[in-house]
Design a protein around this motif. Structure first.
Motif, PDB file in Angstrom:
ATOM      1  N   GLU A 171      13.666   8.127   1.212  1.00  0.00           N
ATOM      2  CA  GLU A 171      15.115   8.290   1.303  1.00  0.00           C
ATOM      3  C   GLU A 171      15.926   7.173   0.652  1.00  0.00           C
ATOM      4  OE1 GLU A 171      15.867  11.111   2.522  1.00  0.00           O
ATOM      5  OE2 GLU A 171      13.978  11.609   3.538  1.00  0.00           O
ATOM      6  N   GLU A 172      15.332   6.004   0.475  1.00  0.00           N
ATOM      7  CA  GLU A 172      16.124   4.854   0.042  1.00  0.00           C
ATOM      8  C   GLU A 172      15.709   4.220  -1.272  1.00  0.00           C
ATOM      9  OE1 GLU A 172      18.928   3.269   1.447  1.00  0.00           O
ATOM     10  OE2 GLU A 172      18.997   5.205   2.430  1.00  0.00           O
ATOM     11  N   PHE A 173      14.428   4.148  -1.535  1.00  0.00           N
ATOM     12  CA  PHE A 173      13.944   3.385  -2.682  1.00  0.00           C
ATOM     13  C   PHE A 173      14.226   4.124  -3.984  1.00  0.00           C
ATOM     14  CE2 PHE A 173      10.760   1.606  -5.589  1.00  0.00           C
ATOM     15  CZ  PHE A 173      10.887   0.234  -5.336  1.00  0.00           C
ATOM     16  N   LEU A 174      14.981   3.488  -4.870  1.00  0.00           N
ATOM     17  CA  LEU A 174      15.330   4.058  -6.169  1.00  0.00           C
ATOM     18  C   LEU A 174      14.334   3.613  -7.230  1.00  0.00           C
ATOM     19  CD1 LEU A 174      19.192   3.354  -6.119  1.00  0.00           C
ATOM     20  CD2 LEU A 174      18.027   5.488  -5.497  1.00  0.00           C
ATOM     21  N   VAL A 175      13.840   4.560  -7.992  1.00  0.00           N
ATOM     22  CA  VAL A 175      12.896   4.225  -9.077  1.00  0.00           C
ATOM     23  C   VAL A 175      13.583   4.344 -10.433  1.00  0.00           C
ATOM     24  CG1 VAL A 175      10.673   4.761 -10.131  1.00  0.00           C
ATOM     25  CG2 VAL A 175      10.990   5.105  -7.686  1.00  0.00           C
TER      26      VAL A 175
ATOM     27  N   ARG B  42      21.314  -0.667  -4.797  1.00  0.00           N
ATOM     28  CA  ARG B  42      21.217  -0.315  -3.390  1.00  0.00           C
ATOM     29  C   ARG B  42      20.746  -1.517  -2.568  1.00  0.00           C
ATOM     30  NH1 ARG B  42      18.941   5.458  -1.841  1.00  0.00           N
ATOM     31  NH2 ARG B  42      20.996   5.903  -2.744  1.00  0.00           N
ATOM     32  N   ARG B  43      21.483  -1.774  -1.490  1.00  0.00           N
ATOM     33  CA  ARG B  43      21.121  -2.826  -0.535  1.00  0.00           C
ATOM     34  C   ARG B  43      20.842  -2.143   0.808  1.00  0.00           C
ATOM     35  NH1 ARG B  43      24.542  -4.163  -4.024  1.00  0.00           N
ATOM     36  NH2 ARG B  43      26.103  -2.886  -2.945  1.00  0.00           N
ATOM     37  N   THR B  44      19.614  -2.245   1.271  1.00  0.00           N
ATOM     38  CA  THR B  44      19.194  -1.561   2.483  1.00  0.00           C
ATOM     39  C   THR B  44      18.571  -2.546   3.454  1.00  0.00           C
ATOM     40  OG1 THR B  44      18.668   0.400   1.143  1.00  0.00           O
ATOM     41  CG2 THR B  44      17.815   0.350   3.389  1.00  0.00           C
TER      42      THR B  44
ATOM     43  N   HIS C 131      10.343   6.545   5.511  1.00  0.00           N
ATOM     44  CA  HIS C 131      11.784   6.736   5.342  1.00  0.00           C
ATOM     45  C   HIS C 131      12.302   5.917   4.176  1.00  0.00           C
ATOM     46  CE1 HIS C 131      16.079   5.880   6.052  1.00  0.00           C
ATOM     47  NE2 HIS C 131      16.106   7.121   6.482  1.00  0.00           N
ATOM     48  N   TRP C 132      11.892   4.650   4.117  1.00  0.00           N
ATOM     49  CA  TRP C 132      12.367   3.778   3.047  1.00  0.00           C
ATOM     50  C   TRP C 132      12.011   4.318   1.673  1.00  0.00           C
ATOM     51  CZ3 TRP C 132       8.992  -0.424   0.761  1.00  0.00           C
ATOM     52  CH2 TRP C 132       9.686  -1.173  -0.195  1.00  0.00           C
ATOM     53  N   LEU C 133      10.758   4.754   1.516  1.00  0.00           N
ATOM     54  CA  LEU C 133      10.308   5.197   0.194  1.00  0.00           C
ATOM     55  C   LEU C 133      10.817   6.581  -0.173  1.00  0.00           C
ATOM     56  CD1 LEU C 133       6.680   3.790   0.372  1.00  0.00           C
ATOM     57  CD2 LEU C 133       8.565   2.952  -1.036  1.00  0.00           C
TER      58      LEU C 133
ATOM     59  N   LYS D 297       0.828  -1.210   0.000  1.00  0.00           N
ATOM     60  CA  LYS D 297       0.000   0.000   0.000  1.00  0.00           C
ATOM     61  C   LYS D 297       0.860   1.257   0.000  1.00  0.00           C
ATOM     62  CE  LYS D 297      -3.775   2.181   2.610  1.00  0.00           C
ATOM     63  NZ  LYS D 297      -4.637   2.037   3.833  1.00  0.00           N
ATOM     64  N   ALA D 298       1.936   1.238   0.790  1.00  0.00           N
ATOM     65  CA  ALA D 298       2.840   2.390   0.849  1.00  0.00           C
ATOM     66  C   ALA D 298       3.555   2.592  -0.478  1.00  0.00           C
ATOM     67  CB  ALA D 298       3.857   2.185   1.971  1.00  0.00           C
ATOM     68  N   LEU D 299       3.982   1.506  -1.097  1.00  0.00           N
ATOM     69  CA  LEU D 299       4.631   1.590  -2.410  1.00  0.00           C
ATOM     70  C   LEU D 299       3.687   2.180  -3.443  1.00  0.00           C
ATOM     71  CD1 LEU D 299       6.550  -1.804  -2.527  1.00  0.00           C
ATOM     72  CD2 LEU D 299       7.591   0.417  -3.008  1.00  0.00           C
ATOM     73  N   ARG D 300       2.448   1.687  -3.443  1.00  0.00           N
ATOM     74  CA  ARG D 300       1.487   2.147  -4.450  1.00  0.00           C
ATOM     75  C   ARG D 300       1.118   3.613  -4.227  1.00  0.00           C
ATOM     76  NH1 ARG D 300       2.008   0.816  -8.173  1.00  0.00           N
ATOM     77  NH2 ARG D 300       1.098  -1.226  -8.532  1.00  0.00           N
ATOM     78  N   ALA D 301       1.052   4.052  -2.967  1.00  0.00           N
ATOM     79  CA  ALA D 301       0.734   5.446  -2.689  1.00  0.00           C
ATOM     80  C   ALA D 301       1.834   6.369  -3.189  1.00  0.00           C
ATOM     81  CB  ALA D 301       0.520   5.644  -1.184  1.00  0.00           C
ATOM     82  N   GLU D 302       3.062   5.893  -3.174  1.00  0.00           N
ATOM     83  CA  GLU D 302       4.203   6.707  -3.590  1.00  0.00           C
ATOM     84  C   GLU D 302       4.463   6.607  -5.087  1.00  0.00           C
ATOM     85  OE1 GLU D 302       7.194   9.469  -2.686  1.00  0.00           O
ATOM     86  OE2 GLU D 302       5.646   8.617  -1.364  1.00  0.00           O
ATOM     87  N   HIS D 303       4.214   5.431  -5.668  1.00  0.00           N
ATOM     88  CA  HIS D 303       4.516   5.197  -7.084  1.00  0.00           C
ATOM     89  C   HIS D 303       3.296   4.584  -7.770  1.00  0.00           C
ATOM     90  CE1 HIS D 303       8.659   6.079  -6.099  1.00  0.00           C
ATOM     91  NE2 HIS D 303       8.656   5.135  -5.183  1.00  0.00           N
ATOM     92  N   PRO D 304       2.659   5.307  -8.670  1.00  0.00           N
ATOM     93  CA  PRO D 304       1.431   4.836  -9.325  1.00  0.00           C
ATOM     94  C   PRO D 304       1.665   3.611 -10.203  1.00  0.00           C
ATOM     95  CG  PRO D 304       2.256   6.841 -10.365  1.00  0.00           C
ATOM     96  CD  PRO D 304       3.069   6.642  -9.133  1.00  0.00           C
ATOM     97  N   ALA D 305       0.561   2.997 -10.582  1.00  0.00           N
ATOM     98  CA  ALA D 305       0.609   1.737 -11.338  1.00  0.00           C
ATOM     99  C   ALA D 305       1.294   1.867 -12.683  1.00  0.00           C
ATOM    100  CB  ALA D 305      -0.806   1.193 -11.520  1.00  0.00           C
TER     101      ALA D 305
END
Length: 438
Positions: free
Chosen positions: A434-438, A191-193, A430-432, A32-40
């Motif tokens: 500061e860390e998650f690369l798109v 990136r490895r987190t 924080h993950w989405l 849910k957090a991923l989808r809220a930050e990055h659309p389909a």
């Protein structure tokens, strides 16, 4: 799960892998957090489902093979629909982090990582070094031996008592071998987190989820936490997570002690109930383990014969580059968390007499390098090897302090939606951000 899938324009596939006894719904808040930050139309989601429930008993490599197959099937399905995935991210929670590391090795060996750009590899509270309690001598014959035999093959691998494919080494040691397909494939990710709970993780404690040989968080009264700006009270600064401090007994502290005493008095009936209930729960856990081990053994035999929906020969690639349920879970966690960590003493000649030469050299070296304030834990020699090897990959490690709930293992990913798990949303943010690369 409603967050699975993505639009035909999405070129980035993110795979989510749940943990022991888990199911896809455990990863709902992450998805849910991923989808809220990055659309389909930007990000395609796959929540792995082949390892649901008791299937997680069957071993890390079989779980990895199932996840690898799911990823291959998803990539093929997307291609048939006219889409094209060019980037891949993998996220593992708890045991799912180890299953994900195995699956990534297979993807590398099979050439899948040559067709996509490996982006993010992230783990939340994953026991990278296993779950063996850092105990020495006769203590090993209590939980480290009993626990290893209650979770079928996964238990043997988590407690590092298995012999993986006749190598003479446990699977986790092979997963961290610099010459293995698993390490070379993991190294390809941009990136490895990892996110690691510093307290109250009853399933996987800090040293293993944080890939560390010392635990500075055993007494929180002696340290001051330094937080990442904007994520105060939850995410510690990885460069300077804590500062030592001398605790002082202030009036507030005395009041706290008094309140604590009253708490114990008020909860005496509950404690009495637990004295009766826990032994019954342990018996139930052990009886369930017998049944689950039996069913797991049958599934493993079917899997090995290629009768479980996977052509095993397609996934038994050379591993070395040079060679080409809630109640049961709660009982297990309570027993596991009751074990106390031990540390390497300056000299333990009597205990060391039983070790071989390599083990003695390893422990001697670790004693010399031990921090005077935070002594080195009494890990097994292969665990020290795992730490050195994994650290060379350059992990971005974030200590997490969950305050509102004593089940931080579930709270870190908001395994279920409830107010006391709200700090897990800070972790996701924080993950989405500061860390998650798109």
């Amino acid at each position: 799960m409603e967050y699975n899938g993505g639009g035909p324009e999405a070129d980035h596939l993110c795979v989510l892998v749940h943990g022991l006894w888990g199911n896809p719904s455990h990863m709902k808040s992450v998805a849910k957090a991923l989808r809220a930050e990055h659309p389909a139309d930007k990000l395609y989601l796959l929540v792995a489902k082949r390892n649901t429930g008791s299937f997680t008993y069957d071993g890390i490599e079989r779980g990895g093979e199932r996840v690898c197959l799911e990823i291959e099937e998803e990539l093929e399905a997307i291609k048939r629909k006219g889409g094209k995935i060019t980037k891949l991210s993998v996220v593992g929670y708890s045991l799912g982090g180890l299953v994900a590391r195995y699956a990534v090795g297979l993807l590398g060996a099979k050439g899948v990582l040559d067709e996509v750009e490996p982006m993010n590899f992230t783990t939340f509270a994953s026991p990278h070094l296993g779950v063996r309690s850092p105990l020495r001598g006769w203590h090993n014959h209590v939980w480290n031996v009993l626990g290893a035999r209650t979770l079928s093959m996964s238990g043997r691998q988590l407690f590092t008592i298995d012999d993986f494919r006749g190598t003479g080494k446990p699977l986790l040691a092979i997963l961290a071998d610099p010459n293995s397909i698993f390490m070379s494939s993991l190294a390809r990710f941009k990136r490895r987190t990892l996110y690691t709970n510093i307290v109250n993780d009853r399933s996987a404690v800090y040293y293993t989820t944080g890939i560390a040989k010392a635990d500075p968080y055993t007494n929180m009264d002696r340290i001051k936490a330094n937080y990442v700006e904007g994520y105060e009270d939850v995410i510690l600064d990885p460069q300077n997570p804590i500062s030592p401090r001398t605790p002082k007994m202030s009036p507030a502290t005395f009041a706290s002690v008094k309140e604590s005493s009253l708490w114990y008095i008020r909860n005496a009936p509950i404690a009495l109930f637990l004295v009766v209930f826990i032994p019954v729960g342990i018996v139930g856990f052990l009886v369930n383990s017998v049944f689950q081990n039996f069913f797991s053994s049958r599934r493993i035999k079917l899997h090995e014969k290629g009768l479980a929906g996977i052509q095993v020969e397609n996934y038994r690639v050379p591993i070395m580059i040079k060679e080409l349920r809630e109640a049961v879970e709660d009982v297990y966690e309570n027993i596991n968390s009751s074990q106390h960590q031990e540390f390497l003493a300056p000299s333990d000649d009597d205990d060391d007499a039983e070790l071989d030469e390599r083990e003695r050299r390893t422990l001697t070296l670790e004693r010399r390098q031990s921090h005077p304030q935070w002594p080195t834990l009494a890990l097994a020699p292969e665990q020290f090897d795992m730490i050195r090897s994994l650290d060379k990959l350059g992990w971005r490690k974030y200590p997490v302090w969950i305050h509102k709930h004593r089940h931080s293992h579930a709270a870190i990913i908001v395994r279920t939606e409830k107010p006391s798990f709200s700090e897990g949303h800070v972790v996701m943010k924080h993950w989405l951000k500061e860390e998650f690369l798109v």
